[in-house]
Scaffold this motif. Structure first.
Motif, short mmCIF file in Angstrom:
data_model
loop_
_atom_site.label_atom_id
_atom_site.label_comp_id
_atom_site.label_asym_id
_atom_site.label_seq_id
_atom_site.Cartn_x
_atom_site.Cartn_y
_atom_site.Cartn_z
N SER A 36 -3.79 -3.54 -4.98
CA SER A 36 -5.08 -3.32 -4.68
C SER A 36 -5.88 -4.25 -4.16
CB SER A 36 -5.59 -2.60 -6.13
OG SER A 36 -5.71 -3.82 -7.17
N THR A 37 -5.57 -5.35 -4.44
CA THR A 37 -6.47 -6.37 -4.08
C THR A 37 -6.06 -7.32 -2.66
OG1 THR A 37 -5.72 -8.03 -5.45
CG2 THR A 37 -7.71 -6.76 -6.14
N ARG A 38 -4.85 -6.90 -2.21
CA ARG A 38 -4.18 -7.50 -1.15
C ARG A 38 -3.53 -6.36 -0.44
NH1 ARG A 38 0.50 -11.86 -1.89
NH2 ARG A 38 0.33 -13.29 -0.23
N PRO A 39 -4.32 -5.82 0.54
CA PRO A 39 -3.78 -4.59 1.26
C PRO A 39 -2.81 -4.94 2.34
CG PRO A 39 -6.07 -5.37 2.02
CD PRO A 39 -5.74 -6.08 0.73
N ASP A 40 -1.68 -4.11 2.59
CA ASP A 40 -0.80 -4.45 3.64
C ASP A 40 -1.36 -4.18 5.08
OD1 ASP A 40 -0.53 -1.64 4.20
OD2 ASP A 40 0.78 -1.52 2.64
N ASN A 41 -0.39 -4.42 5.73
CA ASN A 41 -0.79 -4.31 7.37
C ASN A 41 -0.52 -2.83 8.20
OD1 ASN A 41 2.14 -4.00 7.71
ND2 ASN A 41 2.41 -6.21 8.61
N GLN A 42 -0.19 -1.87 7.21
CA GLN A 42 0.14 -0.79 7.86
C GLN A 42 -1.11 -0.10 8.63
OE1 GLN A 42 1.60 1.80 4.96
NE2 GLN A 42 3.81 0.99 4.92
#
Length: 225
Positions: A36-42
């Motif tokens: 939740s604090t580290r979004p992915d690259n999608q």
């Protein structure tokens, strides 16, 4: 935000230094390690695909001012497809700085074509968000380089070309046979043989049947001369 020495070195290979390093970190973050604090690259991948498409469509129009849409379309597809993005990612060793979960690392995620291609698109979007379209265009054109000028060779579909070769000589269409399948269920590796009616064949290995079939067809065409 302080970047690691590895990511700073990657920026040099990329040919671009970020004003907002967080954009780059996000572009390198795979869903297997997001939170939740580290979004992915999608989301960046989605945007980068469109930025890359616009750059390549414009570059192709400028490179050949007389080409028809029918000629341009396969060239475009060859330049923006996942395989091309992954090749560029390998060129700059993007896999070395991907942020992956343990399961992805253990299954060879840093070498997976899909992950590398997606991350390359995400990095393109990160540059676009950081400095605008012109900056992203300049990096893309530099990284794709000679691929743009040699795209006619890559644009030909190997399976179609092999089928045309066989039909022109009165043979049945080539057969594609799965010779071997290795690796875990979530990341299989396929070895496929492209085989002509007369028994001539060539084999290739890839992370999907489609890619292995295309590679086997290309290898057989090269063998046939």
């Amino acid at each position: 935000m302080k970047l690691s020495a590895e990511i700073r070195a990657f920026q040099q290979r990329l040919g671009y230094e970020f004003s907002d390093p967080e954009l780059l970190v996000r572009a390198l973050t795979h869903g297997s390690v997001s939170s939740s604090t580290r979004p992915d690259n999608q989301r960046l991948e989605f945007l980068g695909d469109r930025v890359l498409g616009l750059v390549m469509a414009t570059a192709l129009l400028e490179a050949d001012k007389k080409a028809s849409e029918g000629q341009l379309a396969p060239r475009f597809n060859a330049l923006v497809r996942k395989e091309a993005c992954a090749d560029v990612a390998r060129q700059i060793d993007l896999g070395a700085v991907l942020k992956l979960g343990r399961s992805e690392m253990l299954s060879g995620g840093r070498r997976k074509q899909a992950l590398l291609g997606d991350a390359m698109e995400a990095v393109i979007a990160a540059i676009y968000r950081d400095a605008g379209f012109e900056a992203a265009r300049d990096v893309i054109l530099a990284l794709w380089g000679e691929r743009i000028h040699k795209v006619e060779d890559d644009a030909r579909d190997a399976k179609t070309s092999l089928q045309e070769w066989a039909q022109a000589r009165g043979q049945k269409p080539p057969a594609y046979v799965e010779v071997k399948r290795t690796g875990p269920d979530h990341a299989p590796i396929f070895t496929i043989a492209a085989r002509l009616q007369d028994g001539t064949e060539a084999q290739a290995t890839a992370g999907s049947k489609r890619q292995a079939e295309q590679a086997a067809a290309k290898a057989l065409l090269e063998r046939l001369g």
